[in-house]
Design a protein around this motif. Structure first.
Motif, PDB file in Angstrom:
ATOM      1  N   ARG A  11      31.797  38.397  44.334  1.00  0.00           N
ATOM      2  CA  ARG A  11      32.152  38.892  45.665  1.00  0.00           C
ATOM      3  C   ARG A  11      32.523  40.367  45.565  1.00  0.00           C
ATOM      4  O   ARG A  11      33.051  40.814  44.548  1.00  0.00           O
ATOM      5  CB  ARG A  11      33.341  38.123  46.201  1.00  0.00           C
ATOM      6  N   PRO A  12      32.314  41.138  46.642  1.00  0.00           N
ATOM      7  CA  PRO A  12      32.660  42.572  46.600  1.00  0.00           C
ATOM      8  C   PRO A  12      34.133  42.831  46.270  1.00  0.00           C
ATOM      9  O   PRO A  12      34.437  43.727  45.488  1.00  0.00           O
ATOM     10  CB  PRO A  12      32.314  43.070  48.009  1.00  0.00           C
ATOM     11  N   LEU A  13      35.052  42.049  46.836  1.00  0.00           N
ATOM     12  CA  LEU A  13      36.474  42.240  46.527  1.00  0.00           C
ATOM     13  C   LEU A  13      36.748  41.950  45.055  1.00  0.00           C
ATOM     14  O   LEU A  13      37.499  42.677  44.402  1.00  0.00           O
ATOM     15  CB  LEU A  13      37.338  41.339  47.413  1.00  0.00           C
ATOM     16  N   CYS A  14      36.108  40.924  44.509  1.00  0.00           N
ATOM     17  CA  CYS A  14      36.299  40.582  43.093  1.00  0.00           C
ATOM     18  C   CYS A  14      35.749  41.678  42.192  1.00  0.00           C
ATOM     19  O   CYS A  14      36.310  41.971  41.140  1.00  0.00           O
ATOM     20  CB  CYS A  14      35.641  39.244  42.781  1.00  0.00           C
ATOM     21  N   ARG A  15      34.645  42.299  42.604  1.00  0.00           N
ATOM     22  CA  ARG A  15      34.097  43.418  41.821  1.00  0.00           C
ATOM     23  C   ARG A  15      35.078  44.580  41.805  1.00  0.00           C
ATOM     24  O   ARG A  15      35.297  45.197  40.755  1.00  0.00           O
ATOM     25  CB  ARG A  15      32.761  43.876  42.409  1.00  0.00           C
ATOM     26  N   LYS A  16      35.681  44.888  42.953  1.00  0.00           N
ATOM     27  CA  LYS A  16      36.645  45.993  43.004  1.00  0.00           C
ATOM     28  C   LYS A  16      37.877  45.688  42.164  1.00  0.00           C
ATOM     29  O   LYS A  16      38.390  46.561  41.461  1.00  0.00           O
ATOM     30  CB  LYS A  16      37.041  46.280  44.456  1.00  0.00           C
ATOM     31  N   LEU A  17      38.340  44.448  42.230  1.00  0.00           N
ATOM     32  CA  LEU A  17      39.499  44.070  41.423  1.00  0.00           C
ATOM     33  C   LEU A  17      39.169  44.109  39.930  1.00  0.00           C
ATOM     34  O   LEU A  17      40.001  44.508  39.114  1.00  0.00           O
ATOM     35  CB  LEU A  17      39.985  42.676  41.824  1.00  0.00           C
ATOM     36  N   ALA A  18      37.956  43.697  39.563  1.00  0.00           N
ATOM     37  CA  ALA A  18      37.549  43.766  38.156  1.00  0.00           C
ATOM     38  C   ALA A  18      37.469  45.217  37.689  1.00  0.00           C
ATOM     39  O   ALA A  18      37.901  45.541  36.576  1.00  0.00           O
ATOM     40  CB  ALA A  18      36.214  43.066  37.956  1.00  0.00           C
ATOM     41  N   LEU A  19      36.936  46.093  38.539  1.00  0.00           N
ATOM     42  CA  LEU A  19      36.890  47.520  38.184  1.00  0.00           C
ATOM     43  C   LEU A  19      38.291  48.088  38.014  1.00  0.00           C
ATOM     44  O   LEU A  19      38.545  48.866  37.086  1.00  0.00           O
ATOM     45  CB  LEU A  19      36.116  48.311  39.234  1.00  0.00           C
ATOM     46  N   LEU A  20      39.213  47.701  38.891  1.00  0.00           N
ATOM     47  CA  LEU A  20      40.604  48.137  38.753  1.00  0.00           C
ATOM     48  C   LEU A  20      41.194  47.610  37.447  1.00  0.00           C
ATOM     49  O   LEU A  20      41.892  48.339  36.729  1.00  0.00           O
ATOM     50  CB  LEU A  20      41.434  47.654  39.945  1.00  0.00           C
ATOM     51  N   GLY A  21      40.900  46.369  37.114  1.00  0.00           N
ATOM     52  CA  GLY A  21      41.394  45.792  35.863  1.00  0.00           C
ATOM     53  C   GLY A  21      40.860  46.510  34.647  1.00  0.00           C
ATOM     54  O   GLY A  21      41.599  46.795  33.701  1.00  0.00           O
TER      55      GLY A  21
END
Length: 178
Positions: A11-21
């Motif tokens: 999901r797009p939100l999960c991709r952003k959170l993974a990038l932040l991680g």
């Protein structure tokens, strides 16, 4: 299967959170390495600040990966979308088959090598963290600043790899035997 094939399945939100991680993991590892390499026997105020940055980066990284993994739904496996073959009543999945019948076990499939590599990387990082923790405990003066910082770096790498495995394992198709 490469990361470029798994990435669009998130999901797009999960991709952003993974990038932040991943970004906070990189910042935390850099700060931890700076402390481990540049500090002496005592921490200066600047090194204490860098160690605080590394610790807070670890917290941000873990929080973002856990949130991303919690928000990402599990992909449907191919076996769920296809009808199941009829199994004779005498043969049950996971049990020993009677006289000459084939043993049928349901393992649920294997992950692609790319996804499995994150799990292996996480275990390797954990081994490094344990090694530095043991080395720090063996010292007569107790754990040094360097051993604590290296332990922190390895734990951060283990967390990033492990949570990446957890996230990608939800969307990666599994290899199943027909």
């Amino acid at each position: 299967m490469t990361m470029s094939e798994v990435w669009p399945l998130l999901r797009p939100l999960c991709r952003k959170l993974a990038l932040l991680g991943w970004a906070s993991s990189a910042a935390g590892m850099a700060a931890g390495l700076a402390v481990a390499i540049a500090s002496g026997t005592r921490l200066s105020p600047m090194m204490s600040t860098l160690q605080l940055v590394a610790a807070s980066s670890m917290a941000v990284s873990v929080a973002s990966f856990v949130t991303a993994a919690a928000l990402q739904p599990r992909a449907r496996s191919r076996s769920q979308s296809q009808p199941q073959a009829r199994v004779p009543a005498a043969v049950k999945h996971g049990s020993i088959a009677p006289q000459g019948r084939e043993l049928q076990l349901d393992y649920g499939g294997e992950f692609p090598a790319t996804v499995q590599a994150f799990l292996l990387g996480s275990l390797a990082f954990l081994a490094g963290a344990v090694a530095f923790a043991c080395a720090g405990l063996v010292l007569q003066s107790g754990p040094s600043v360097q051993s604590v910082a290296f332990c922190q770096v390895f734990l951060l790498g283990a967390a990033a790899s492990g949570f990446t495995f957890m996230l990608f394992s939800k969307v990666a198709p599994r290899h199943t035997e027909p």
